[in-house]
Motif scaffolding. Sequence first.
Motif, short mmCIF file in Angstrom:
data_model
loop_
_atom_site.label_atom_id
_atom_site.label_comp_id
_atom_site.label_asym_id
_atom_site.label_seq_id
_atom_site.Cartn_x
_atom_site.Cartn_y
_atom_site.Cartn_z
N VAL A 259 0.80 -1.23 0.00
CA VAL A 259 0.00 0.00 0.00
C VAL A 259 0.84 1.28 0.00
N GLN A 262 2.17 2.77 -3.45
CA GLN A 262 1.29 3.26 -4.51
C GLN A 262 1.73 4.64 -4.98
N ALA A 264 1.40 8.24 -5.81
CA ALA A 264 0.42 9.21 -5.31
C ALA A 264 -0.32 9.92 -6.43
N GLY A 267 -2.20 6.52 -8.74
CA GLY A 267 -2.91 5.45 -8.05
C GLY A 267 -2.44 4.06 -8.44
N TRP A 269 0.93 1.20 -9.38
CA TRP A 269 2.19 0.78 -8.76
C TRP A 269 3.25 0.58 -9.84
N SER A 285 -1.35 -3.59 -10.63
CA SER A 285 -2.26 -2.68 -9.95
C SER A 285 -3.67 -3.25 -9.89
N TYR A 305 -8.08 0.16 3.67
CA TYR A 305 -7.41 0.77 2.53
C TYR A 305 -8.40 1.37 1.52
N ASP A 307 -9.10 4.45 0.69
CA ASP A 307 -8.54 5.51 -0.13
C ASP A 307 -7.57 4.94 -1.17
N THR A 308 -6.81 3.94 -0.77
CA THR A 308 -5.90 3.27 -1.70
C THR A 308 -6.68 2.65 -2.84
N LYS A 311 -8.12 5.35 -5.27
CA LYS A 311 -7.09 5.89 -6.16
C LYS A 311 -6.68 4.87 -7.22
N ALA A 312 -6.58 3.61 -6.82
CA ALA A 312 -6.20 2.56 -7.77
C ALA A 312 -7.25 2.44 -8.86
#
Length: 365
Positions: A259, A262, A264, A267, A269, A285, A305, A307-308, A311-312
């Motif tokens: 996590v 990631q 920023a 979103g 990887w 991702s 997660y 928010d993660t 964004k992803a």
Amino acid sequence: MTTAISRREFVRSCTAAAVCSGAPAARPGEPCPKALTRKVADAVLRDFPKPPPFNWGEGVLMTGMMRAYLLTKNERYLAFVRRFADHHSKAGIAATLQRRGYCGHWGPGFPMLMLYEHTRDKHCIELAEQVGKFITTRAERTKDGGLSHFNGKPQLWVDTLDMCCPVLSNLARIKKIPELQEEAIRQLEVFAKHLQDPKTGLFYHMWDEKSSERTSEYWARGNGWVVMSYTEVLKNEQPDSPNRKRLTQPFAKQLAGIVPLQDAKTGLWHTVLDKPGTYLEGSASSMFLYGMAESRNLKLLDIPYEDTMRKAWAGLAKTINPHGVVGGVSAGTGPSGKAGYVARKVGTYTWGTGAFLLAASAYAK
């Protein structure tokens, strides 16, 4: 009291509502996962008029198409996977499985089990049983029981986990053979012993038994294979099972390492997870988002997660072109150093498309 809006805003809001009809409400401005699932799955139907090979990337694609069917109830997606099963049942897979004992030919066994559970077509489970029998009786192993990526070299590649664990775990549940679930868990433990870094929780790509050496980088898609393997095996463990800790502890540690890496801005990887200078990679991702969203949905693991994941999803949605084609995916990748991973071509591949469908279908829930 009402607030006036422009005609453009009105049309946009109506279009979004229509596209997402029947799907969970997307956040304001967020692409609708159900709509993008349809778009990508329709493109698959267009681009694959004939059944593709019985191989690893195609296995991920078929799994993704099964999940697209389960989300949308579009019978054409189910028929697509069914044609794949019918073709390979008639052609036979025995020779394919024997070819170098390559684990990539095991992967399609999982979507065959998914198809069987919705159609009860006998030949679907027969294909999966052939794969399971080869894994348990013919595949070569390291001295501590880890499955080799192919015969002739006692090496553990993280890719192998997602080729074997979902097949074994789901065969165990469907056929009521608990020994196969134990074998799936054992593979995860053996691979973690050799390849999971105790400090970061991340997985290296390959360990060679002869030299006792492993590769030096955290390859993103390799970690994605592991994430999906833990997810599928955990699904088949009861909430009160003593085996859950054997799975949740290393899995949670891995996610906790993934996590923070990631990107920023996008979103997504990077293809070498802890090397921001390497390119952003879509299939990994997608796999990470799938594992997190599916684990959240089924309460397999505590997943703080949100928010993660948001964004992803936003980043992955941008990898779909107007024709529904998934881009930003690295080519097939063997164990390497940083330079080797960076040198891989990026484009559109079956494994990336399937992984996107998995991520979108899980996120939609």
